[in-house]
Design an enzyme around this catalytic site. Structure first.
Site, PDB file in Angstrom:
ATOM      1  N   GLY A 109       0.749  -1.249   0.000  1.00  0.00           N
ATOM      2  CA  GLY A 109       0.000   0.000   0.000  1.00  0.00           C
ATOM      3  C   GLY A 109       0.777   1.296   0.000  1.00  0.00           C
ATOM      4  O   GLY A 109       0.529   2.160  -0.839  1.00  0.00           O
ATOM      5  N   PHE A 122      -5.780   6.167   3.283  1.00  0.00           N
ATOM      6  CA  PHE A 122      -5.535   4.852   3.860  1.00  0.00           C
ATOM      7  C   PHE A 122      -6.357   4.712   5.126  1.00  0.00           C
ATOM      8  O   PHE A 122      -6.810   5.710   5.693  1.00  0.00           O
ATOM      9  CB  PHE A 122      -4.033   4.676   4.152  1.00  0.00           C
ATOM     10  CG  PHE A 122      -3.455   3.427   3.538  1.00  0.00           C
ATOM     11  CD1 PHE A 122      -3.056   2.354   4.325  1.00  0.00           C
ATOM     12  CD2 PHE A 122      -3.330   3.329   2.152  1.00  0.00           C
ATOM     13  CE1 PHE A 122      -2.532   1.202   3.744  1.00  0.00           C
ATOM     14  CE2 PHE A 122      -2.799   2.179   1.580  1.00  0.00           C
ATOM     15  CZ  PHE A 122      -2.402   1.110   2.383  1.00  0.00           C
ATOM     16  N   GLN A 141      -2.314  -8.414  14.166  1.00  0.00           N
ATOM     17  CA  GLN A 141      -3.206  -7.750  13.221  1.00  0.00           C
ATOM     18  C   GLN A 141      -3.691  -8.667  12.116  1.00  0.00           C
ATOM     19  O   GLN A 141      -2.886  -9.334  11.461  1.00  0.00           O
ATOM     20  CB  GLN A 141      -2.516  -6.559  12.590  1.00  0.00           C
ATOM     21  CG  GLN A 141      -3.436  -5.785  11.633  1.00  0.00           C
ATOM     22  CD  GLN A 141      -2.830  -4.487  11.219  1.00  0.00           C
ATOM     23  OE1 GLN A 141      -1.972  -4.429  10.354  1.00  0.00           O
ATOM     24  NE2 GLN A 141      -3.287  -3.405  11.842  1.00  0.00           N
ATOM     25  N   HIS A 147      -5.252  -8.492   8.548  1.00  0.00           N
ATOM     26  CA  HIS A 147      -5.530  -7.612   7.417  1.00  0.00           C
ATOM     27  C   HIS A 147      -6.850  -8.078   6.814  1.00  0.00           C
ATOM     28  O   HIS A 147      -6.996  -9.257   6.500  1.00  0.00           O
ATOM     29  CB  HIS A 147      -4.403  -7.714   6.399  1.00  0.00           C
ATOM     30  CG  HIS A 147      -4.445  -6.658   5.352  1.00  0.00           C
ATOM     31  ND1 HIS A 147      -5.424  -6.613   4.377  1.00  0.00           N
ATOM     32  CD2 HIS A 147      -3.647  -5.591   5.116  1.00  0.00           C
ATOM     33  CE1 HIS A 147      -5.212  -5.562   3.603  1.00  0.00           C
ATOM     34  NE2 HIS A 147      -4.145  -4.931   4.029  1.00  0.00           N
ATOM     35  N   LEU A 183      -1.875 -11.073   0.051  1.00  0.00           N
ATOM     36  CA  LEU A 183      -2.379  -9.759   0.435  1.00  0.00           C
ATOM     37  C   LEU A 183      -2.960  -8.972  -0.733  1.00  0.00           C
ATOM     38  O   LEU A 183      -2.340  -8.860  -1.781  1.00  0.00           O
ATOM     39  CB  LEU A 183      -1.195  -8.966   1.021  1.00  0.00           C
ATOM     40  CG  LEU A 183      -1.404  -7.496   1.346  1.00  0.00           C
ATOM     41  CD1 LEU A 183      -2.338  -7.342   2.527  1.00  0.00           C
ATOM     42  CD2 LEU A 183      -0.070  -6.840   1.642  1.00  0.00           C
ATOM     43  N   GLU A 189      -4.690  -2.535   1.244  1.00  0.00           N
ATOM     44  CA  GLU A 189      -5.730  -1.628   1.737  1.00  0.00           C
ATOM     45  C   GLU A 189      -6.013  -0.522   0.732  1.00  0.00           C
ATOM     46  O   GLU A 189      -7.093   0.084   0.733  1.00  0.00           O
ATOM     47  CB  GLU A 189      -5.221  -1.004   3.033  1.00  0.00           C
ATOM     48  CG  GLU A 189      -6.239  -0.243   3.825  1.00  0.00           C
ATOM     49  CD  GLU A 189      -5.814  -0.168   5.285  1.00  0.00           C
ATOM     50  OE1 GLU A 189      -5.924  -1.188   5.968  1.00  0.00           O
ATOM     51  OE2 GLU A 189      -5.346   0.907   5.709  1.00  0.00           O
ATOM     52  N   ARG A 235      -7.974  -1.416  10.572  1.00  0.00           N
ATOM     53  CA  ARG A 235      -7.997  -2.841  10.256  1.00  0.00           C
ATOM     54  C   ARG A 235      -8.635  -3.702  11.324  1.00  0.00           C
ATOM     55  O   ARG A 235      -9.302  -4.689  11.012  1.00  0.00           O
ATOM     56  CB  ARG A 235      -6.570  -3.325  10.017  1.00  0.00           C
ATOM     57  CG  ARG A 235      -6.019  -2.751   8.752  1.00  0.00           C
ATOM     58  CD  ARG A 235      -4.583  -3.102   8.574  1.00  0.00           C
ATOM     59  NE  ARG A 235      -4.082  -2.513   7.339  1.00  0.00           N
ATOM     60  CZ  ARG A 235      -2.834  -2.626   6.936  1.00  0.00           C
ATOM     61  NH1 ARG A 235      -1.971  -3.294   7.679  1.00  0.00           N
ATOM     62  NH2 ARG A 235      -2.457  -2.073   5.816  1.00  0.00           N
ATOM     63  N   HIS A 261      -1.480 -10.668   9.458  1.00  0.00           N
ATOM     64  CA  HIS A 261      -0.635  -9.837   8.606  1.00  0.00           C
ATOM     65  C   HIS A 261       0.554  -9.241   9.336  1.00  0.00           C
ATOM     66  O   HIS A 261       1.667  -9.180   8.802  1.00  0.00           O
ATOM     67  CB  HIS A 261      -1.504  -8.715   8.026  1.00  0.00           C
ATOM     68  CG  HIS A 261      -0.785  -7.792   7.121  1.00  0.00           C
ATOM     69  ND1 HIS A 261      -0.163  -8.205   5.970  1.00  0.00           N
ATOM     70  CD2 HIS A 261      -0.587  -6.447   7.178  1.00  0.00           C
ATOM     71  CE1 HIS A 261       0.380  -7.170   5.367  1.00  0.00           C
ATOM     72  NE2 HIS A 261       0.147  -6.093   6.066  1.00  0.00           N
ATOM     73  N   ARG A 277      -2.184  -1.418  14.442  1.00  0.00           N
ATOM     74  CA  ARG A 277      -1.381  -0.564  13.569  1.00  0.00           C
ATOM     75  C   ARG A 277      -2.237  -0.029  12.440  1.00  0.00           C
ATOM     76  O   ARG A 277      -3.042  -0.748  11.844  1.00  0.00           O
ATOM     77  CB  ARG A 277      -0.209  -1.359  12.988  1.00  0.00           C
ATOM     78  CG  ARG A 277       0.621  -0.556  12.005  1.00  0.00           C
ATOM     79  CD  ARG A 277       1.843  -1.325  11.561  1.00  0.00           C
ATOM     80  NE  ARG A 277       1.544  -2.432  10.668  1.00  0.00           N
ATOM     81  CZ  ARG A 277       1.254  -2.326   9.383  1.00  0.00           C
ATOM     82  NH1 ARG A 277       1.182  -1.137   8.814  1.00  0.00           N
ATOM     83  NH2 ARG A 277       1.024  -3.410   8.655  1.00  0.00           N
ATOM     84  N   SER A 323       3.757   1.143   9.025  1.00  0.00           N
ATOM     85  CA  SER A 323       4.882   0.233   9.204  1.00  0.00           C
ATOM     86  C   SER A 323       6.025   0.494   8.237  1.00  0.00           C
ATOM     87  O   SER A 323       7.194   0.462   8.624  1.00  0.00           O
ATOM     88  CB  SER A 323       4.416  -1.210   9.065  1.00  0.00           C
ATOM     89  OG  SER A 323       5.528  -2.077   9.166  1.00  0.00           O
TER      90      SER A 323
END
Lengths: 247, 134, 584
Positions: free
Chosen positions: C51, C117, C231, C233, C243, C246, C288, C356, C391, C396
């Site tokens: 992302g 985001f 987390q 996702h 993945l 997002e 998320r 994730h 997060r 990240s």
């Protein structure tokens, strides 16, 4: 209930026990969603934990899992077994020495990558406080495709020049040099020419084009190499017909 | 863990004269490269013709006669086929070696290749008219 | 045993590790850097991030807003002094990366573009098509090649830290190609080895994310912090866990249940926004944890699509059009088409939440230092904590840059403070012990325990007991099961006795690391009797700021589950509030 099985042949090599590689056969259950990597993982998990191979992302972006599948350089995570009728033959990536089973020695490639100065050599210095360099979408487009290389080395396995003449710097390394040459922020083309516009560099290439055919990321390294050749040729003419231009 | 180092990388040798039989794409590449022999040979033929022309009318007439033999016709057909293959592969590859930009837009590969074909067609027309064929 | 001497050793060569190495090479070129990784740097899992990376640069944005989005998104478990540093450094790092050649997407006028985001009030996510992590990693790797002070040790698997006189002085590592063990002597060590998502069965993580570095520090006495915060996702492909960024939702993609309803509006993230016009921080751009939790709840109501891979929701991007998808989400299109035979241009894509990221990790302070002098950590393997209990997407990729550099600076400061004092006669003891441990593994006879079997049982236990929603009973059972697996792990033997590139050995060691990390996750979850961020319990549904506005610290014990302790969260100016992701 009979389960359909596929016939997987893997070229094994253990330097501590083998004098040369040999084929080993495995029967793996067929699953229509599986890629060759899934079949290898099945073998390792359930049939033969000694099988050695590299893999990580399983989504064709890390470049670890390059190998020969039925004679074609392929990413094993992108090679669907439903598209491979009959026996599937898997071998370590061509043109690299075999360390063990499907693991190759890639030091030559790593060294060549480093040789071409694959980093931005800024045309004009700029501090972080001054913010970003301006680069229009059109300027980005000029090098973007060459920045997509995942270093999977399938192009080296496909390139007959590299296979026959190992000193050839090779498609991916030169394409990466070209990526920086084409970047509007970069001023390092001349510095890279020392390595790239040489007999070991771009002039070893005869535009077989196999590299671009096998590239899973559509980088088109063959195009990059030909463009470097043309640029180098123009350099030569300029240097010899208008020597006053070079300082 | 054993105490001695067990590495012994195995090098698979590429056969120097038979490597191109391995995959169809290598065969196509060799065919493309082999066309240069025919083009070279045809160039030599043209030079011979020029030499005969410079020599005397009779020599030139003899040359033209020789060109009409069945063997010569066969060779010409073959040479034309190879030259066409050579040109077509060249034209189709050209856009990748010479990306053309008009301002910000990149000219599509088909256009660049198309211009080559057009130039080929025009040159052919000129030659054929000059030769009195058209 | 061969000894390799260096000044700073960096274990892990992904985004954080490379950034740390470059920072040292640039600030102190006389210092030798050993960059040690079990894979070649380009294979690091940073490459799979898609992302983008968040940093404040646009006029309508401010550091304060990034701070608030991050602290709120983390459900107030983030250490606010560290977040202040993080948001301030973020734009600098992203500009520095641009100067190194990173191909960020641009506005028409040539300035860097940003995209919306999840969980962020203002658009601030820099992106490079939908392969931001790939471009960040390759930019860093290629930049690192110009520094001669960085020496790389590719495909070396670090096995044990060496601690002498209370300081970390190096580690042992197996050179995978030869199978030989080497001892690295370093004046400072930075761990940047990433997360441990592979302990779960459905994950976006690649094979290499097995928590090796976390285990290294953990076994050397450093606490693992906040491990229970895992987390999910929301949008992973259901069969492979691959993945889908997002950014699909950032560009306007929507999430539907089996009846075609954008169900997120029923879970506090409404009202429904117009199709193709996402509104920041609501609906599909909620954080998320909330989106994954909504999936779970909706699935319980029977509203999810039943597919052969289990329940799924639909990610619909058809209304974005082919042009937008090819320009901003080309990789997503390719992944969905190849791996699921579904073209997002013409069909909605079935997706489900997959593991994730791990918010938790090696306990460090705001300067990336651990409690063990000489040991530092950065990136996903570390927990500062910036991300708190959840997060935000795109934090990240910039955290690895900010903290990669911060760890490097701290390592340099540390080296300067200890001067040339080296431990008196560095003993061979710890290294020999590490070697003996590996040799013992080789000589064990084959029994009934297999790596595959134990690994599967571990994954099943994690999925069942430590999933999106947890209960006390299941967690307690999980703790017991993992303890059993730890004991049974002692019975693992190797089928492959070769020295050269022994992946059976590496997988065995990785399993040991995952089991250790898994125990920290399970114990932390069992101990945290509240619901906060990504840690949700059905038996304690509310957030308990009175008792649990604290970090969980898990300390390794050899033959038992970890000992837990708690550490107050650093609150400077943002008191815990309500996380409001409704559009009102």
């Amino acid at each position: 209930m009979s389960e359909r099985l596929i016939d997987l042949h893997v070229l094994r090599y253990n330097p501590e026990t083998d004098t040369e590689p040999h084929w080993q056969q495995y029967a793996v259950p067929y699953n229509e969603e599986w890629v060759v990597l899934d079949a290898l993982n099945y073998v390792k998990a359930h049939l033969d934990p000694t099988l050695a191979y590299r893999w990580s992302c399983h989504m064709a972006v890390c470049g670890s899992c390059g190998m020969m599948v039925n004679g074609e350089p392929t990413l094993s995570c992108k090679s669907f077994i439903r598209d491979l009728p009959g026996t599937i033959r898997v071998e370590a990536l061509a043109h690299f020495p075999i360390e063990r089973d499907l693991v190759t020695v890639v030091e030559d490639f790593m060294a060549k990558l480093a040789r071409v100065k694959p980093y931005l050599i800024a045309k004009e210095p700029r501090t972080v406080e001054q913010g970003e360099y301006r680069q229009t979408p059109a300027q980005l487009e000029r090098y973007h495709q060459y920045s997509q290389c995942i270093n999977c080395m399938l192009c080296y396995a496909a390139c007959p020049e590299y296979g026959l003449i190992p000193k050839f710097i090779g498609p991916a390394a030169i394409a990466l040099a070209h990526r920086y040459n084409q970047d509007s922020r970069d001023g390092g083309r001349e510095a890279r020419q020392q390595e790239v516009a040489t007999d070991e560099g771009v002039w070893e290439c005869t535009f077989v084009g196999a590299c671009s055919e096998v590239c899973p990321k559509h980088v088109d390294p063959a195009a990059a190499l030909q463009q470097v050749k043309i640029a180098s040729t123009l350099d030569w003419f300029r240097e010899h017909s208008m020597p006053w231009l070079s300082k | 863990m054993a105490l001695q180092v067990g590495r012994r990388p195995y090098v698979r040798v590429v056969p120097r004269t038979r490597w191109f039989f391995r995959r169809p794409r290598y065969m196509r590449y060799m065919a493309r490269e082999v066309t240069s022999i025919f083009i070279g040979a045809y160039t030599v033929l043209l030079l011979v013709g020029l030499a005969r022309l410079a020599e005397s009318r009779a020599a030139y007439e003899a040359f033209l006669q020789a060109l009409q033999s069945p063997a010569s016709i066969a060779l010409h057909v073959l040479a034309l086929a190879f030259a066409a293959y050579h040109s077509i592969t060249w034209f189709n590859l050209a856009p990748r070696a010479m990306p053309v930009r008009l301002g910000e837009m990149r000219v599509p590969d088909s256009v660049v290749a198309g211009v080559h074909y057009l130039a080929w067609a025009l040159a052919s027309v000129v030659v054929l008219v000059a030769a009195g064929v058209l | 045993m061969e000894i390799i001497r260096t000044d700073v050793a960096v274990i892990g060569a992904g985004g954080a590790g490379l950034r740390a190495a470059i920072a040292i090479a640039q600030s102190e070129p006389r210092l030798r850097v050993a960059l040690v990784s079990k894979v070649y740097p380009m294979r690091s899992h940073t490459c799979a991030a898609e992302g983008g990376a968040a940093g404040v640069i646009k006029d309508d944005d401010s550091l304060e807003q990034h701070f608030n989005d991050t602290v709120g998104g983390g459900d107030w478990l983030s250490d606010q002094d560290a977040v202040d540093y993080f948001v301030r450094e973020a734009p600098r790092e992203l500009i520095q990366l641009e100067h190194w050649g990173c191909p960020w997407n641009r506005e028409d006028n040539g300035s860097v573009a940003v995209r919306p985001f999840g969980g962020m009030k203002i658009q601030r996510t820099w992106f490079a098509a939908d392969k931001s992590g790939f471009h960040i990693l390759h930019t860093l790797f290629q930049t690192s090649l110009q520094f001669s002070s960085i020496e790389r040790y590719d495909e070396y698997y670090a096995t044990d830290l060496i601690v002498e006189e209370g300081r970390c002085t190096g580690f042992t590592a197996i050179e995978m190609r030869s199978g030989q063990m080497r001892r690295f002597e370093a004046r400072a060590v930075i761990i940047a080895t990433g997360g441990a998502g592979r302990m779960f069965p459905f994950t976006t993580n690649g094979a290499i994310k097995t928590g090796d570095g976390m285990a290294l520090a953990y076994r050397a006495g450093v606490a693992l912090k906040d491990m229970e915060f895992v987390q999910y996702h929301p949008t992973g492909l259901p069969n492979t866990g691959i993945l889908l960024t997002e950014a699909c939702r950032g560009e306007g993609g929507v999430l539907l249940n089996k009846n075609g309803r954008r169900f997120l509006q029923d879970y506090g993230m409404g009202p429904e926004t117009p199709l193709g016009k996402p509104q920041l921080k609501t609906m599909e751009l909620g954080p998320r944890d909330r989106v994954s939790q909504a999936f779970w709840q909706e699935e319980r109501k029977g509203n999810m699509l039943e597919t052969r891979w289990g329940p799924c929701m639909l990610l619909d991007m058809r209304h974005l059009g082919e042009k937008v998808i090819d320009e901003r989400l080309p990789f997503v299109r390719e992944l969905s088409t190849s791996y699921l035979n579904t073209d997002p241009v013409t069909q909605p894509v079935p997706v489900r939440p997959v593991v994730h990221y791990m918010m938790g990790g090696i306990h460090t302070d705001a300067k990336a230092a651990t409690t063990l002098p000489g040991l530092f950590a950065a990136g996903e393997c570390a927990c500062v904590s910036i991300n708190g209990a959840n997060r935000l997407g795109s934090n990240s990729l910039v955290e690895i840059l900010v903290y990669g550099r911060r760890a490097a600076l701290s390592a340099i400061e540390y080296i300067e403070s200890i001067g040339s004092r080296s431990p008196t006669a560095a003993s061979a003891g710890p290294a020999d012990a590490a070697q003996a441990r590996i040799r013992e593994l080789f000589s064990r006879p084959l029994g009934k325990e297999t790596i595959t079997g134990l690994r599967q049982e571990m994954m099943d236990t994690m999925e069942r007991a430590a999933g999106i929603y947890r209960t006390g009973d299941e967690l307690a059972e999980g703790v017991t099961r993992l303890g059993e697996l730890r004991r049974r792990y002692a019975g693992i033997a190797l089928h492959d006795k070769t020295n050269v590139f022994n992946t059976d050995l590496v997988q065995a060691l990785e399993l040991g690391c995952m089991l250790d990390c898994a125990e920290a996750v399970m114990a932390g979850a069992a101990g945290r009797r509240e619901s906060r961020g990504a840690h949700q319990r059905l038996d304690y549904t509310g957030r308990d700021d009175e008792n649990f506005l604290k970090h969980t610290l898990a300390y390794h014990r050899r033959a038992e589950p970890p000992r837990l302790d708690y550490l107050d969260v650093v609150i400077t100016r943002s008191r815990p509030g309500v996380r409001d992701y409704s559009g009102h």
